[in-house]
Structure formats: C-alpha cells, structure tokens
Design an enzyme around this catalytic site. Structure first.
Site, PDB file in Angstrom:
ATOM      1  N   GLY A   1      43.465  34.623  40.300  1.00 12.21           N
ATOM      2  CA  GLY A   1      42.532  35.132  39.305  1.00 12.21           C
ATOM      3  C   GLY A   1      43.120  36.183  38.395  1.00 12.21           C
ATOM      4  N   SER A   2      42.319  36.811  37.604  1.00 10.12           N
ATOM      5  CA  SER A   2      42.586  37.908  36.697  1.00 10.12           C
ATOM      6  C   SER A   2      41.876  37.663  35.375  1.00 10.12           C
ATOM      7  CB  SER A   2      44.067  38.191  36.482  1.00 10.12           C
ATOM      8  OG  SER A   2      44.184  39.473  35.911  1.00 10.12           O
ATOM      9  N   ARG A   3      42.616  37.647  34.249  1.00  9.96           N
ATOM     10  CA  ARG A   3      41.923  37.656  32.967  1.00  9.96           C
ATOM     11  C   ARG A   3      42.768  36.998  31.880  1.00  9.96           C
ATOM     12  NH1 ARG A   3      39.782  43.338  30.367  1.00  9.96           N
ATOM     13  NH2 ARG A   3      40.255  42.884  28.207  1.00  9.96           N
TER      14      ARG A   3
ATOM     15  N   ILE B   1      46.704  38.058  31.632  1.00  9.45           N
ATOM     16  CA  ILE B   1      46.798  39.438  32.126  1.00  9.45           C
ATOM     17  C   ILE B   1      46.690  39.455  33.641  1.00  9.45           C
ATOM     18  CG2 ILE B   1      45.787  41.748  32.019  1.00  9.45           C
ATOM     19  CD1 ILE B   1      44.568  40.901  29.304  1.00  9.45           C
TER      20      ILE B   1
END
Length: 215
Positions: A183-185, A153
């Site tokens: 980054g993120s998820r 995501i």
C-alpha cells in the site's frame, strides 16, 4: 493471478512458516493447531497483497484520466507542482490501504518524458509532506495533447516502490507501470481546467474509475 513482485516474498514466507509449524508440531504439539491456523491466515493475508487482477480498458481514450491505483481519494486540491511543471495543477491523491490491489497502471497513454526516483523518508501516507519528503518516483506521460504527472509515494509501511518506465518509452493507457508493496499513495497532477470526476472519500479502481476529463 499473483504479481511477480510477490514471488520471492511468498516463497520465503511459505518456507519460514512451514519450518515454524513443524517445530511446534514436534516440540509443542499442544499449541500446534493454533500455530497452523495463524500461519495459514498470515500467508493468505500476504498473498492477497500481491494479487493482480486482469483489467483492460475497453476503449482507450486520452481525453480521460483513469485511476492509476485502487484505493480511496484523500486529496483534491489546486497546488503548485514544483518538480516538473513549476506551475499550478490539480492534485488528486489516492491512498492505497493494505487490502487494496497494489499494481499501478498508466492513467493515460503516450511517451514517457520524465521518470525520476527520489530517496526519502517514510512518513505516513496522509502526512502533508509525504508528497515531497518521502521516498517516491515521479513520472510524466505526454499524450501528444496533454501531459499528466503521477507520483508513487512510499509510506510508513510501504518501502518497496517499483517503477518499470523509462524516458522515451511509449506506453498504452492502462498498462502496468509499477507496484508499491503493502500500500501507500499515488498522486496525480492534472491541468487546472481538467474536469474532476471524483470526490474526496470515493473508492476508486485502477483502469475502472475515471478521475478526470481533460480539456
């Protein structure tokens, strides 16, 4: 080791910062030392985003689901997964901060039976709707006994999702499957009877931390 996704960005940044420091050295020499230090610090910060440590799983075991990313566990909950399974699953979400390794790895081995990219928004990664409304890529791997879905995501800062998997491809547990710049998820969806081995707030490492044991 530096990940291939960082080559163009790092080269472009190096050239830009070199030009900038030369300009200051020639035209504003009094501030040149400060500009040089700032340029070096900025380059090193971006460099660490693209580090790619070698991590092998000593004994691959598809009864265990390894973390597909480095980061912090921010969600563990039972929810309905509506894109592929259309039933109840346990969702485990890992938030990747800018200081984490951004390489994504296969949590189990087997055949890729689903891979779909979805354009979308760039809500912050911890937003409840980021899993369904943000830019994302969803993958399902079938080990022959279990099916695990995981989703890369994008967030407000991370807008460069790379996924290397194709439907029909055979993959090994722990092998590289993608990259999310800055980054993120990553969300992982597990059977409801999976035995979760982590807690909210835990820091995990790809190919090092076992997220769950499958029935």
């Amino acid at each position: 080791m530096i990940h291939k996704e960082g080559y163009k960005i790092l080269i472009s940044l190096f050239v830009l910062l070199t030009i900038l420091t030369v300009v200051f050295a020639v035209w504003v020499p009094v501030v040149f030392p400060f500009v040089l230090v700032a340029a070096i610090v900025l380059f090193l910060l971006v460099l660490q985003f693209f580090r790619n440590p070698s991590r092998l799983i000593d004994s691959p075991d598809n009864e265990k689901v390894y973390a597909p990313a480095d980061g912090k566990v921010v969600v563990i909950e039972e929810t309905r997964e509506n894109e592929f399974f259309n039933d109840q699953r346990i969702q485990v979400s890992i938030f990747m901060s800018p200081v984490n390794v951004h390489v994504n790895r296969n949590p189990i081995g087997g055949e890729v039976i689903y891979s779909e990219y979805h354009p979308g928004k760039y809500l912050v990664a911890w937003h409840p709707k980021s899993s369904t409304e943000n830019e994302r890529t969803t993958v399902v791997i079938d080990s022959g006994k279990h099916q695990v879905l995981f989703r890369q995501i994008a967030g407000a800062m991370a807008k460069r999702i790379k996924n290397y998997l194709k439907v029909g491809q055979q993959v090994e547990q722990g092998s590289e499957m993608g990259f999310i710049s800055f980054g993120s998820r990553v969300d992982v969806y597990l059977p409801v009877d999976a035995e979760i081995e982590v807690s909210i707030g835990d820091k995990v490492q790809g190919n090092r931390t076992v997220l769950a044991k499958l029935p």
